[in-house]
Design an enzyme around this catalytic site. Structure first.
Site, PDB file in Angstrom:
ATOM      1  N   HIS A   5       0.794  -1.234   0.000  1.00 37.11           N
ATOM      2  CA  HIS A   5       0.000   0.000   0.000  1.00 37.11           C
ATOM      3  C   HIS A   5       0.823   1.278   0.000  1.00 37.11           C
ATOM      4  CE1 HIS A   5      -2.238  -3.335   1.865  1.00 37.11           C
ATOM      5  NE2 HIS A   5      -3.173  -2.932   1.032  1.00 37.11           N
ATOM      6  N   ARG A  44      -3.373   4.116  -4.312  1.00 40.66           N
ATOM      7  CA  ARG A  44      -4.803   4.299  -3.979  1.00 40.66           C
ATOM      8  C   ARG A  44      -5.150   5.753  -3.657  1.00 40.66           C
ATOM      9  NH1 ARG A  44      -7.739  -0.651  -2.039  1.00 40.66           N
ATOM     10  NH2 ARG A  44      -6.416  -2.350  -2.708  1.00 40.66           N
ATOM     11  N   ARG A  88      -2.227  10.772  14.957  1.00 39.10           N
ATOM     12  CA  ARG A  88      -3.450  10.963  14.173  1.00 39.10           C
ATOM     13  C   ARG A  88      -3.997  12.349  14.449  1.00 39.10           C
ATOM     14  NH1 ARG A  88      -8.377  10.389  12.183  1.00 39.10           N
ATOM     15  NH2 ARG A  88     -10.192  10.438  13.547  1.00 39.10           N
ATOM     16  N   MET A 183     -13.137   6.979  14.610  1.00 42.46           N
ATOM     17  CA  MET A 183     -13.156   5.624  14.053  1.00 42.46           C
ATOM     18  C   MET A 183     -11.782   4.980  13.866  1.00 42.46           C
ATOM     19  SD  MET A 183     -16.255   6.132  11.294  1.00 42.46           S
ATOM     20  CE  MET A 183     -16.544   4.375  11.160  1.00 42.46           C
ATOM     21  N   ASP A 207     -18.740  17.931  15.544  1.00 46.56           N
ATOM     22  CA  ASP A 207     -20.189  17.878  15.751  1.00 46.56           C
ATOM     23  C   ASP A 207     -20.428  17.276  17.133  1.00 46.56           C
ATOM     24  OD1 ASP A 207     -19.301  15.518  13.690  1.00 46.56           O
ATOM     25  OD2 ASP A 207     -20.594  14.723  15.265  1.00 46.56           O
TER      26      ASP A 207
HETATM   27  N1  HPA Z   1     -18.820   9.380  14.530  1.00 44.50           N
HETATM   28  C1  HPA Z   1     -17.684   8.856  14.107  1.00 44.50           C
HETATM   29  N2  HPA Z   1     -16.681   9.571  13.667  1.00 44.50           N
HETATM   30  C2  HPA Z   1     -16.823  10.899  13.642  1.00 44.50           C
HETATM   31  C3  HPA Z   1     -17.977  11.514  14.076  1.00 44.50           C
HETATM   32  C4  HPA Z   1     -19.031  10.712  14.550  1.00 44.50           C
HETATM   33  O1  HPA Z   1     -20.100  11.185  14.924  1.00 44.50           O
HETATM   34  N3  HPA Z   1     -17.823  12.848  13.912  1.00 44.50           N
HETATM   35  C5  HPA Z   1     -16.596  13.039  13.403  1.00 44.50           C
HETATM   36  N4  HPA Z   1     -15.984  11.856  13.239  1.00 44.50           N
END
Ligand code: HPA
Length: 238
Positions: A5, A44, A88, A183, A207
């Site tokens: 990769h 990629r 990160r 994530m 958010d």
């Molecule tokens: N979920 C997962 N990852 C994210 C989110 C979320 O609400 N907001 C920004 N990255």
């Protein structure tokens, strides 16, 4: 010697690598903070750059979204390209009441619903934790930047699903002091432990899961991102 990769030479990466999820953000970071950046990966479209920052070598490369993608890049960078630390830089959704949109979270530990770290030590719940010195360097930079109560350090959750959440899970996570959701961090911390390397995630709250009234649009995300980038740079060069 390329890996599946990453089509780079073994010496193409700096010992410290910043990794945003989005390869285009990697390019923007490289163009805005690196002196003489050069492209070292484009397999990629996962753009990676190496240059110097304040006279020290530094690389920036995208990770893609999710723990499997991050694990592939982190494993190849740590095992084949002499990388010693990965930081990160990303966005996350706020969970904690005190965590507001635009705040910065230093992820000292990452819960996860992923199986990736479960497989590491049979019979053991793996503790996915950041490198303490990197976390300390980032926190110190946040204090010096006078982020005040916009600066947080603590546990987060790295989920596999973006769009699906088991009923009640977010409330329970909030009860246990979880600051935000993203994530990737738990996988990064697992791979760093596997190879005896250093890792940290510095996150911008884009958010809030329990209050959507102040969510950021794309251009705001980019500007507010600068605070966490400064903390990540301080950790990278510490
Ligand atoms: N979920 C997962 N990852 C994210 C989110 C979320 O609400 N907001 C920004 N990255």
């Amino acid at each position: 010697m390329a890996t599946p990769h990453i089509n780079a030479e073994p010496t193409d990466f700096a010992p410290a690598v910043l990794m945003p999820g989005d390869p285009r953000r990697a390019q923007r970071i490289a163009e805005s903070v690196l002196e003489s950046p050069r492209l070292v990966n484009d397999v990629r479209g996962m753009l990676g750059f190496t240059g110097t920052y304040q006279g020290k070598p530094l690389s920036v490369m995208g990770s893609g979204m999710g723990q499997p993608s991050f694990s592939i890049y982190a494993t190849e960078l740590f095992s084949q390209f002499g990388v010693e630390r990965i930081i990160r830089v990303g966005t996350a959704g706020g969970i904690g009441e005190d965590v507001k949109v635009g705040d910065v979270v230093i992820a000292t530990g990452a819960h996860t619903d992923s199986a990736m770290n479960q497989l590491r030590i049979p019979g053991v719940s793996f503790s996915a934790v950041a490198d303490f010195r990197l976390a300390m360097a980032a926190y110190q930079a946040g204090v010096e930047a006078e982020l005040g109560d916009r600066l947080h350090a603590g546990t987060i959750i790295s989920r596999d699903h973006f769009y699906f959440t088991p009923e009640g899970q977010t409330d329970r996570l909030a009860h246990y002091g979880t600051l935000c959701v993203e994530m990737e961090a738990a996988a990064l911390y697992g791979v760093a432990a596997e190879f005896g390397k250093q890792a940290l995630a510095v996150l911008t709250i884009s958010d809030h899961l329990l209050d959507h009234s102040a969510d950021m649009d794309a251009s705001e995300r980019e500007t507010r991102f600068q605070d966490s980038l400064q903390l990540a740079l301080a950790a990278a060069l510490s």
